[in-house]
Motif scaffolding. Sequence first.
Motif, PDB file in Angstrom:
ATOM      1  N   LYS A 186       5.562 -11.380  24.919  1.00  0.00           N
ATOM      2  CA  LYS A 186       4.482 -12.053  25.655  1.00  0.00           C
ATOM      3  C   LYS A 186       5.090 -12.997  26.689  1.00  0.00           C
ATOM      4  O   LYS A 186       6.201 -13.525  26.498  1.00  0.00           O
ATOM      5  CB  LYS A 186       3.612 -12.869  24.690  1.00  0.00           C
ATOM      6  N   PHE A 187       4.338 -13.174  27.752  1.00  0.00           N
ATOM      7  CA  PHE A 187       4.799 -13.998  28.862  1.00  0.00           C
ATOM      8  C   PHE A 187       3.781 -15.119  29.097  1.00  0.00           C
ATOM      9  O   PHE A 187       2.632 -14.846  29.456  1.00  0.00           O
ATOM     10  CB  PHE A 187       4.945 -13.097  30.094  1.00  0.00           C
TER      11      PHE A 187
ATOM     12  N   ASP B 293       0.668 -13.317  30.433  1.00  0.00           N
ATOM     13  CA  ASP B 293      -0.425 -12.975  29.518  1.00  0.00           C
ATOM     14  C   ASP B 293      -1.348 -14.174  29.364  1.00  0.00           C
ATOM     15  O   ASP B 293      -2.533 -14.020  29.101  1.00  0.00           O
ATOM     16  CB  ASP B 293       0.155 -12.600  28.136  1.00  0.00           C
ATOM     17  N   LEU B 294      -0.765 -15.351  29.493  1.00  0.00           N
ATOM     18  CA  LEU B 294      -1.552 -16.582  29.362  1.00  0.00           C
ATOM     19  C   LEU B 294      -0.896 -17.659  30.226  1.00  0.00           C
ATOM     20  O   LEU B 294       0.334 -17.759  30.257  1.00  0.00           O
ATOM     21  CB  LEU B 294      -1.551 -17.044  27.894  1.00  0.00           C
TER      22      LEU B 294
ATOM     23  N   ILE C 250      -2.452 -27.491  22.649  1.00  0.00           N
ATOM     24  CA  ILE C 250      -1.657 -26.349  23.128  1.00  0.00           C
ATOM     25  C   ILE C 250      -1.362 -25.385  21.976  1.00  0.00           C
ATOM     26  O   ILE C 250      -1.531 -24.171  22.117  1.00  0.00           O
ATOM     27  CB  ILE C 250      -0.352 -26.837  23.818  1.00  0.00           C
ATOM     28  N   LYS C 251      -0.976 -25.943  20.839  1.00  0.00           N
ATOM     29  CA  LYS C 251      -0.696 -25.096  19.655  1.00  0.00           C
ATOM     30  C   LYS C 251      -1.934 -24.292  19.288  1.00  0.00           C
ATOM     31  O   LYS C 251      -1.861 -23.084  19.024  1.00  0.00           O
ATOM     32  CB  LYS C 251      -0.326 -25.971  18.455  1.00  0.00           C
ATOM     33  N   ASN C 252      -3.082 -24.976  19.275  1.00  0.00           N
ATOM     34  CA  ASN C 252      -4.322 -24.291  18.906  1.00  0.00           C
ATOM     35  C   ASN C 252      -4.650 -23.163  19.887  1.00  0.00           C
ATOM     36  O   ASN C 252      -5.074 -22.088  19.482  1.00  0.00           O
ATOM     37  CB  ASN C 252      -5.491 -25.283  18.831  1.00  0.00           C
TER      38      ASN C 252
ATOM     39  N   ILE D 133      -0.774 -15.650  20.350  1.00  0.00           N
ATOM     40  CA  ILE D 133       0.616 -15.692  20.812  1.00  0.00           C
ATOM     41  C   ILE D 133       1.528 -16.076  19.656  1.00  0.00           C
ATOM     42  O   ILE D 133       2.641 -15.574  19.543  1.00  0.00           O
ATOM     43  CB  ILE D 133       0.788 -16.737  21.969  1.00  0.00           C
ATOM     44  N   ILE D 134       1.061 -16.998  18.822  1.00  0.00           N
ATOM     45  CA  ILE D 134       1.883 -17.403  17.651  1.00  0.00           C
ATOM     46  C   ILE D 134       1.038 -17.289  16.384  1.00  0.00           C
ATOM     47  O   ILE D 134      -0.177 -17.244  16.457  1.00  0.00           O
ATOM     48  CB  ILE D 134       2.446 -18.851  17.766  1.00  0.00           C
TER      49      ILE D 134
END
Length: 206
Positions: free
Chosen positions: A4-5, A130-131, A196-198, A205-206
């Motif tokens: 992913k980018f 991708d995001l 950001i994590k959420n 992504i994660i």
Amino acid sequence: MRGKFITFEGCEGSGKSTQLKLLADYLNGLGVDFIMTREPGGSEISEEIRKIILNKNYDKMCDECEALLYAAARIQHLREKIAPALARGTLVICDRYVDSSLAYQGYARGLGAGYVEAINSFALKEFRPDLTVFLDISPAAAFERKHGADTDDRMEMQGLDFHEEVYKGYAQLMGRYARICAVDCSGSKFETAEKIKNLLKEKGII
Ligand code: TYD
């Protein structure tokens, strides 16, 4: 499978570097296979181009030269570092990418999206993020937070009016590309890091 980018964008003083550092620590803790890189720069040649672009003595640099140098640094960085990492299946996180050129050179410098898209067609066609996380804070609030314009490089030396234009440029891009997600970063650095994590989790992504 291609990695992913993810790209990060924002105006000066949005706290992007701090957030990227916090994110890198978090991803390392999770054991995620990722690289973090930046534009302009990210490879030996591109870092040399960066020095030319940001040299504050080069006030004669015309807008087209500036836009072309950002594009040149980008294509080298893509070929040398981003594309191979994506091909290996590694998550790539890049501090700024083509949206910076669209907002700064296309909109704020007034070169137009068409010109910037044409000179960045390689990046736009084959290597779209991708995001894209846009760290959202008004330039006035950001300037207040960092007590006025910095004087370290040619871009930072631009005044508040220029940065207001950059912000408008990003607002237009957000209307155009669904991949760009704004994260309000007016709170504490830890609140922003949580958001950001959420977002990365929500987007798978994660
Ligand atoms: P940098 O010190 O990396 O700034 P920041 O911490 O704000 O990301 O310097 C990069 C500068 O270059 C920044 O002012 C934004 C600008 N820029 C463009 O104008 N166009 C571009 O395509 C890119 C990648 C950056």
